[in-house]
Motif scaffolding. Structure first.
Motif, short mmCIF file in Angstrom:
data_model
loop_
_atom_site.label_atom_id
_atom_site.label_comp_id
_atom_site.label_asym_id
_atom_site.label_seq_id
_atom_site.Cartn_x
_atom_site.Cartn_y
_atom_site.Cartn_z
N LEU A 102 0.83 -1.21 0.00
CA LEU A 102 0.00 0.00 0.00
C LEU A 102 0.86 1.26 0.00
O LEU A 102 0.56 2.22 -0.72
CB LEU A 102 -0.94 0.00 1.21
CG LEU A 102 -1.80 1.25 1.38
CD1 LEU A 102 -2.61 1.57 0.12
CD2 LEU A 102 -2.73 1.11 2.58
N ASN A 103 1.93 1.27 0.78
CA ASN A 103 2.81 2.45 0.79
C ASN A 103 3.37 2.74 -0.61
O ASN A 103 3.50 3.90 -1.02
CB ASN A 103 3.95 2.25 1.78
CG ASN A 103 3.58 2.68 3.19
OD1 ASN A 103 2.92 3.68 3.38
ND2 ASN A 103 4.01 1.92 4.18
N VAL A 106 0.62 4.38 -2.55
CA VAL A 106 0.44 5.77 -2.10
C VAL A 106 1.53 6.66 -2.69
O VAL A 106 1.26 7.78 -3.14
CB VAL A 106 0.46 5.83 -0.55
CG1 VAL A 106 0.56 7.27 -0.07
CG2 VAL A 106 -0.78 5.16 0.03
N ASP A 107 2.75 6.16 -2.69
CA ASP A 107 3.87 6.93 -3.27
C ASP A 107 3.66 7.18 -4.76
O ASP A 107 4.01 8.25 -5.28
CB ASP A 107 5.19 6.19 -3.04
CG ASP A 107 5.64 6.23 -1.59
OD1 ASP A 107 5.13 7.07 -0.83
OD2 ASP A 107 6.50 5.40 -1.21
N ARG A 108 3.08 6.20 -5.45
CA ARG A 108 2.82 6.35 -6.88
C ARG A 108 1.79 7.46 -7.12
O ARG A 108 1.92 8.26 -8.04
CB ARG A 108 2.32 5.03 -7.46
CG ARG A 108 2.38 4.93 -8.96
CD ARG A 108 2.34 3.50 -9.45
NE ARG A 108 1.24 2.74 -8.91
CZ ARG A 108 1.35 1.70 -8.09
NH1 ARG A 108 2.53 1.28 -7.71
NH2 ARG A 108 0.29 1.06 -7.65
N CYS A 193 -5.99 7.03 2.56
CA CYS A 193 -6.21 5.58 2.49
C CYS A 193 -5.30 4.78 3.44
O CYS A 193 -5.72 3.74 3.95
CB CYS A 193 -6.07 5.09 1.06
SG CYS A 193 -4.46 5.39 0.33
N LEU A 194 -4.07 5.23 3.71
CA LEU A 194 -3.21 4.50 4.64
C LEU A 194 -3.76 4.60 6.06
O LEU A 194 -3.78 3.61 6.80
CB LEU A 194 -1.78 5.02 4.58
CG LEU A 194 -0.80 4.33 5.55
CD1 LEU A 194 -0.67 2.84 5.24
CD2 LEU A 194 0.58 5.00 5.50
N ILE A 195 -4.23 5.78 6.43
CA ILE A 195 -4.84 5.94 7.76
C ILE A 195 -6.07 5.06 7.87
O ILE A 195 -6.28 4.37 8.88
CB ILE A 195 -5.20 7.42 8.01
CG1 ILE A 195 -3.93 8.27 8.09
CG2 ILE A 195 -6.04 7.59 9.26
CD1 ILE A 195 -4.19 9.77 8.17
N ALA A 339 -4.73 -0.78 -1.76
CA ALA A 339 -3.75 -0.83 -2.85
C ALA A 339 -4.43 -1.17 -4.17
O ALA A 339 -4.08 -0.63 -5.24
CB ALA A 339 -2.65 -1.83 -2.54
N GLY A 340 -5.42 -2.06 -4.12
CA GLY A 340 -6.15 -2.43 -5.34
C GLY A 340 -6.95 -1.27 -5.90
O GLY A 340 -7.01 -1.08 -7.12
#
Length: 412
Positions: A102-103, A106-108, A193-195, A339-340
């Motif tokens: 997922l990280n 998010v970076d992308r 989304c990570l939170i 991530a999906g």
């Protein structure tokens, strides 16, 4: 944040240093506060093969390095704090570890100066301790959704969890009895989304813990009872650039921008392959394509379609500036779920994928009128096959991640 100082300030005795494996199972070590400085620097050691990761007993230690930004003080045990971790091995990120996946996603998104915000609706059942039946014998209505009496008979459990959500600052705003007997849903505010993924993981842990405290058992299993509606895990999705909601267009009939439709189109384009992440168990496919339940509807999709404020479709648009993806179920891995969404959404965004026109029909009754609509996979084998063929998701997740996931799913 220095976790040693945090422990002193918050009077923490122990930290739960956790990670989530590919199957969504939470793993943890209980670390005394006196040792947290070393753990924050080097991580807590785990044998990766002992969890659902594609490793062997010969692999070196996998180190779960806690993310101090994720720290949550347990509201029911205030001398313990929970931490999500990023998994490392020999100085490198473990590519297949779901939070790392997922990280990376998010970076992308950050490279385009964008961030995906989501809120999730994690449904669950409250069962007897052995899991054989719903816990409330009087919860037997044919249409139990929003049942006032059944909700209040479980007030002690639901209110305690909701109070904790408030203490944690998540912004809880409604709790209800859902469409199945013994089933509940609790909602809190959306966020990055990570939170949301970290909170989703913690929420499942908290619900199960508080249920046990009250002599009950909670399950997020997709379809625990054949005749009852299953546990969904719907996601509400929006895309932001700074403080601007990129999905919002008040001039559109549904309030969505062209970027929103392209993002939506990417998810529809990848839905068959994404189902292996969103619906990752054999039991998941007893929820999708299921016959009508006791209440009259499964509330789960079978075709890949979208609509306005219409719950019979895989995607609905309830309000301007966001849409709801209704495919996921309670067994989905919180990190791979997010991530999906990012992977497929940005595929649609970058390639300007057209989702076509929305449908207004009752898809549960009228699906035969749309024979050209793509169908969702009927079982886990079909979904794995779709993932194997989807080159775009291989590229987005990383070839090694996809191979590892398919390998251990086939083993299962």
């Amino acid at each position: 944040m220095d976790l040693k100082n945090y422990a002193k300030k918050e009077k923490i005795k122990y930290f739960m240093v956790t990670y989530t494996d590919l199957f969504g199972v939470q793993r943890a070590k209980l670390v005394p506060a006196s040792a947290i400085s070393d753990m924050q620097k080097d991580g807590a050691g785990f044998a990766g093969f002992a969890s659902w990761l594609d490793m062997t007993p010969a692999y070196p230690d996998m180190l779960a390095v806690p993310d101090p930004q994720s720290v949550i003080k347990l509201p029911w045990k205030k001398d313990v704090a929970w931490l999500a971790s990023n998994c490392m091995m020999e100085g490198k990120l473990v590519e297949q570890a779901p939070r790392n996946v997922l990280n990376k996603a998010v970076d992308r998104a950050k490279k385009s100066n964008m961030r995906v915000k989501t809120g999730i609706e994690a449904e669950f059942f409250l069962l007897t301790p052995d899991g054989s039946a719903i816990s409330d014998p009087y919860d037997n209505a044919e249409k139990p959704c929003y049942d006032q009496q059944a909700l209040m008979r479980r007030y002690d459990v639901i209110a305690e969890i909701c109070d904790y959500l408030g203490i944690l600052g998540w912004g809880p705003y409604q709790n209800d009895h859902e469409d199945a007997n013994g089933q509940f849903e609790m909602n809190w505010n959306y966020d990055d989304c990570l939170i949301t993924a970290d909170r989703h993981v913690f929420f499942k842990f908290m619900v199960k813990t508080i249920a046990e405290k009250h002599g009950l058992r909670a399950t997020f299993m997709p379809k625990p009872f054949e005749n009852l509606t299953g546990n969904g895990c719907h996601a509400h999705i929006s895309l932001w650039k700074g403080n601007q909601n990129v999905f919002l267009d008040n001039g559109d009939r549904m309030g969505l921008s062209k970027d929103a439709y392209h993002f939506l189109g990417g998810i529809m384009n990848c839905a068959q392959a994404l189902s292996v992440f969103f619906n990752p168990t054999i039991n998941s496919y007893r929820r999708i394509n299921a016959p009508p339940t006791k209440s009259g509807a499964t509330w789960s999709p079978s075709s890949i379609s979208y609509s306005g404020n219409n719950r019979t479709h895989m995607i609905r648009i309830p309000d301007p500036g966001r849409f709801e993806l209704r495919l996921m179920d309670g067994s989905s891995n919180p990190y791979l779920l997010q991530a999906g969404i990012i992977a497929a959404g940005f595929l649609g965004l970058n390639n300007k994928i057209d989702p076509g026109e929305p449908l207004t029909c009752n898809m549960y009754e009228d699906y035969r009128n749309y024979p050209n609509l793509k169908k969702l996979p009927e079982d886990i084998e079909d979904s794995l096959s779709e993932l194997e063929k989807n080159k775009e998701l291989h590229e987005a997740f990383g070839e090694n991640v996809i191979k590892s996931y398919i390998k251990i799913k086939n083993m299962e």
